[in-house]
Motif scaffolding. Structure first.
Motif, mmCIF file in Angstrom:
data_model
loop_
_atom_site.group_PDB
_atom_site.id
_atom_site.type_symbol
_atom_site.label_atom_id
_atom_site.label_comp_id
_atom_site.label_asym_id
_atom_site.label_seq_id
_atom_site.Cartn_x
_atom_site.Cartn_y
_atom_site.Cartn_z
ATOM 1 N N TYR A 119 0.841 -1.198 0.000
ATOM 2 C CA TYR A 119 0.000 0.000 0.000
ATOM 3 C C TYR A 119 0.868 1.238 0.000
ATOM 4 O O TYR A 119 1.892 1.299 0.692
ATOM 5 N N THR A 120 0.465 2.216 -0.790
ATOM 6 C CA THR A 120 1.069 3.544 -0.754
ATOM 7 C C THR A 120 -0.003 4.550 -1.118
ATOM 8 O O THR A 120 -0.927 4.254 -1.885
ATOM 9 N N ASP A 121 0.090 5.732 -0.543
ATOM 10 C CA ASP A 121 -0.908 6.764 -0.797
ATOM 11 C C ASP A 121 -0.854 7.237 -2.249
ATOM 12 O O ASP A 121 0.207 7.200 -2.879
ATOM 13 N N PRO A 122 -1.977 7.684 -2.793
ATOM 14 C CA PRO A 122 -1.952 8.330 -4.106
ATOM 15 C C PRO A 122 -1.042 9.552 -4.087
ATOM 16 O O PRO A 122 -0.680 10.060 -3.030
ATOM 17 N N LYS A 123 -0.699 10.018 -5.288
ATOM 18 C CA LYS A 123 0.226 11.151 -5.395
ATOM 19 C C LYS A 123 -0.367 12.438 -4.859
ATOM 20 O O LYS A 123 0.339 13.293 -4.345
ATOM 21 N N ILE A 124 -1.683 12.613 -4.996
ATOM 22 C CA ILE A 124 -2.333 13.851 -4.565
ATOM 23 C C ILE A 124 -3.259 13.515 -3.406
ATOM 24 O O ILE A 124 -4.358 12.999 -3.601
ATOM 25 N N VAL A 125 -2.807 13.772 -2.198
ATOM 26 C CA VAL A 125 -3.616 13.543 -1.007
ATOM 27 C C VAL A 125 -3.375 14.692 -0.038
ATOM 28 O O VAL A 125 -2.360 15.372 -0.091
ATOM 29 N N LEU A 126 -4.336 14.876 0.845
ATOM 30 C CA LEU A 126 -4.190 15.920 1.845
ATOM 31 C C LEU A 126 -3.336 15.444 3.008
ATOM 32 O O LEU A 126 -2.535 16.192 3.554
ATOM 33 N N TYR A 127 -3.515 14.184 3.396
ATOM 34 C CA TYR A 127 -2.765 13.621 4.507
ATOM 35 C C TYR A 127 -2.167 12.293 4.059
ATOM 36 O O TYR A 127 -2.883 11.412 3.601
ATOM 37 N N SER A 128 -0.880 12.160 4.202
ATOM 38 C CA SER A 128 -0.175 10.976 3.735
ATOM 39 C C SER A 128 -0.033 9.956 4.852
ATOM 40 O O SER A 128 0.344 10.290 5.980
ATOM 41 N N ALA A 129 -0.347 8.688 4.551
ATOM 42 C CA ALA A 129 -0.191 7.596 5.500
ATOM 43 C C ALA A 129 1.087 6.824 5.165
ATOM 44 O O ALA A 129 1.543 6.827 4.019
ATOM 45 N N PRO A 130 1.691 6.156 6.129
ATOM 46 C CA PRO A 130 2.922 5.403 5.860
ATOM 47 C C PRO A 130 2.677 4.255 4.880
ATOM 48 O O PRO A 130 1.589 3.678 4.830
ATOM 49 N N ASP A 131 3.697 3.937 4.092
ATOM 50 C CA ASP A 131 3.617 2.793 3.210
ATOM 51 C C ASP A 131 3.537 1.507 4.029
ATOM 52 O O ASP A 131 4.022 1.438 5.164
ATOM 53 N N GLN A 132 2.936 0.482 3.435
ATOM 54 C CA GLN A 132 2.826 -0.810 4.091
ATOM 55 C C GLN A 132 3.538 -1.861 3.256
ATOM 56 O O GLN A 132 3.515 -1.816 2.013
ATOM 57 N N PHE A 133 4.165 -2.831 3.936
ATOM 58 C CA PHE A 133 4.953 -3.854 3.268
ATOM 59 C C PHE A 133 4.611 -5.226 3.839
ATOM 60 O O PHE A 133 4.146 -5.344 4.975
ATOM 61 N N GLU A 134 4.883 -6.256 3.035
ATOM 62 C CA GLU A 134 4.775 -7.633 3.506
ATOM 63 C C GLU A 134 6.015 -8.399 3.084
ATOM 64 O O GLU A 134 6.578 -8.162 2.008
ATOM 65 N N LYS A 135 6.437 -9.324 3.944
ATOM 66 C CA LYS A 135 7.643 -10.097 3.668
ATOM 67 C C LYS A 135 7.368 -11.129 2.581
ATOM 68 O O LYS A 135 6.315 -11.758 2.558
ATOM 69 N N ILE A 136 8.314 -11.278 1.676
ATOM 70 C CA ILE A 136 8.208 -12.285 0.622
ATOM 71 C C ILE A 136 8.669 -13.611 1.202
ATOM 72 O O ILE A 136 9.800 -13.734 1.689
ATOM 73 N N ALA A 137 7.799 -14.598 1.185
ATOM 74 C CA ALA A 137 8.109 -15.900 1.771
ATOM 75 C C ALA A 137 9.330 -16.513 1.090
ATOM 76 O O ALA A 137 9.454 -16.502 -0.141
ATOM 77 N N GLY A 138 10.235 -17.036 1.906
ATOM 78 C CA GLY A 138 11.436 -17.678 1.387
ATOM 79 C C GLY A 138 12.576 -16.727 1.097
ATOM 80 O O GLY A 138 13.620 -17.167 0.600
ATOM 81 N N SER A 139 12.417 -15.420 1.402
ATOM 82 C CA SER A 139 13.469 -14.446 1.105
ATOM 83 C C SER A 139 14.369 -14.170 2.313
ATOM 84 O O SER A 139 15.222 -13.288 2.251
ATOM 85 N N GLU A 140 14.173 -14.909 3.398
ATOM 86 C CA GLU A 140 14.953 -14.671 4.606
ATOM 87 C C GLU A 140 16.438 -14.895 4.337
ATOM 88 O O GLU A 140 16.833 -15.814 3.611
ATOM 89 N N GLY A 141 17.260 -14.029 4.942
ATOM 90 C CA GLY A 141 18.701 -14.102 4.743
ATOM 91 C C GLY A 141 19.476 -14.191 6.037
ATOM 92 O O GLY A 141 19.067 -14.884 6.979
ATOM 93 N N GLU A 142 20.575 -13.466 6.121
ATOM 94 C CA GLU A 142 21.491 -13.577 7.248
ATOM 95 C C GLU A 142 20.920 -12.982 8.529
ATOM 96 O O GLU A 142 20.062 -12.103 8.501
ATOM 97 N N ILE A 143 21.422 -13.488 9.653
ATOM 98 C CA ILE A 143 21.045 -12.988 10.971
ATOM 99 C C ILE A 143 21.898 -11.767 11.297
ATOM 100 O O ILE A 143 23.116 -11.781 11.114
ATOM 101 N N VAL A 144 21.275 -10.714 11.761
ATOM 102 C CA VAL A 144 21.980 -9.478 12.103
ATOM 103 C C VAL A 144 21.528 -9.032 13.489
ATOM 104 O O VAL A 144 20.517 -9.503 14.019
ATOM 105 N N TYR A 145 22.286 -8.091 14.047
ATOM 106 C CA TYR A 145 21.989 -7.596 15.393
ATOM 107 C C TYR A 145 22.064 -6.066 15.396
ATOM 108 O O TYR A 145 22.824 -5.470 14.630
ATOM 109 N N ARG A 146 21.284 -5.478 16.292
ATOM 110 C CA ARG A 146 21.269 -4.034 16.446
ATOM 111 C C ARG A 146 21.461 -3.686 17.914
ATOM 112 O O ARG A 146 20.782 -4.241 18.788
#
Length: 208
Positions: A68-95
């Motif tokens: 999901y992403t907002d249309p180009k012309i909107v009064l109030y913009s909402a954050p984009d939404q994402f979903e993980k692609i199954a099987g695309s998992e990679g390396e383990i990282v730490y923060r």
């Protein structure tokens, strides 16, 4: 009262224009099937790890598709939404976990050794949704047909859905233009109110 009515009508027309502006972006949804984003999913939100005297949280790199992403012309913009692609998992990282305000700013890194489990906190408020890099958009082979199909969607679906309300708005607002002109003319013809001069205070005589 006429001035207030005129202003309200103008405001209604302007609000309708913003409402009927390009509020659909089906073409973007189609194109997004031909692109992926890089991100990191928090693997264990309630776990913290220790390494060289520092505290870390665990994540795993993966690829994501924007849903999901907002249309180009909107009064109030909402954050984009994402979903993980199954099987695309990679390396383990730490923060590294420092203060609550700095956690999201610390980069995800690969540690040279397996850290030690420090604690398990079931009440951890750390957000478990993925950290997606919105500047990492990369096209996939699916873009060969998703992008042309997206352009076709823009011209055959999004454009009519935008043009039809705009046409209806024009058909409704154009007949109102003479009324706006008449109201403006009436306001210009109104006589200026006559103001009586303020009485001047009488000067008292000076006695010798």
């Amino acid at each position: 009262m006429p001035a207030m009515t005129n202003s309200l009508l103008r405001l209604a027309v302007v609000a309708s224009v913003f409402t009927c502006s390009s509020c659909t972006n089906f073409y973007q949804k189609v194109m997004d099937y031909g692109a992926v984003y890089s991100g990191v999913e928090v693997a264990e939100p309630s776990h913290t790890y220790a390494y060289n005297g520092k505290t870390y949280m665990k994540g795993q790199r993966a690829q994501y598709r924007r849903t999901y992403t907002d249309p180009k012309i909107v009064l109030y913009s909402a954050p984009d939404q994402f979903e993980k692609i199954a099987g695309s998992e990679g390396e383990i990282v730490y923060r590294e976990v420092t203060t609550q305000n700095e956690q999201s700013a610390n980069p995800w890194i690969v540690l040279p050794e397996q850290p030690t489990l420090l604690a398990v906190n079931a009440d951890n408020k750390e957000q478990s949704y993925p950290a997606v890099d919105r500047n990492s958009r990369t096209l996939t082979p699916h873009a060969l047909y998703c992008y042309p199909l997206g352009m076709l969607t823009a011209s055959c679906i999004d454009a009519p859905l935008t043009a039809i309300p705009a046409g209806i708005l024009g058909a409704v607002s154009i007949p109102c233009l003479p009324f706006f002109a008449y109201q403006q003319h009436e306001q210009q013809q109104l006589p200026m109110p006559h103001l009586e001069p303020m009485p001047q205070p009488k000067k008292e005589g000076i006695c010798n």
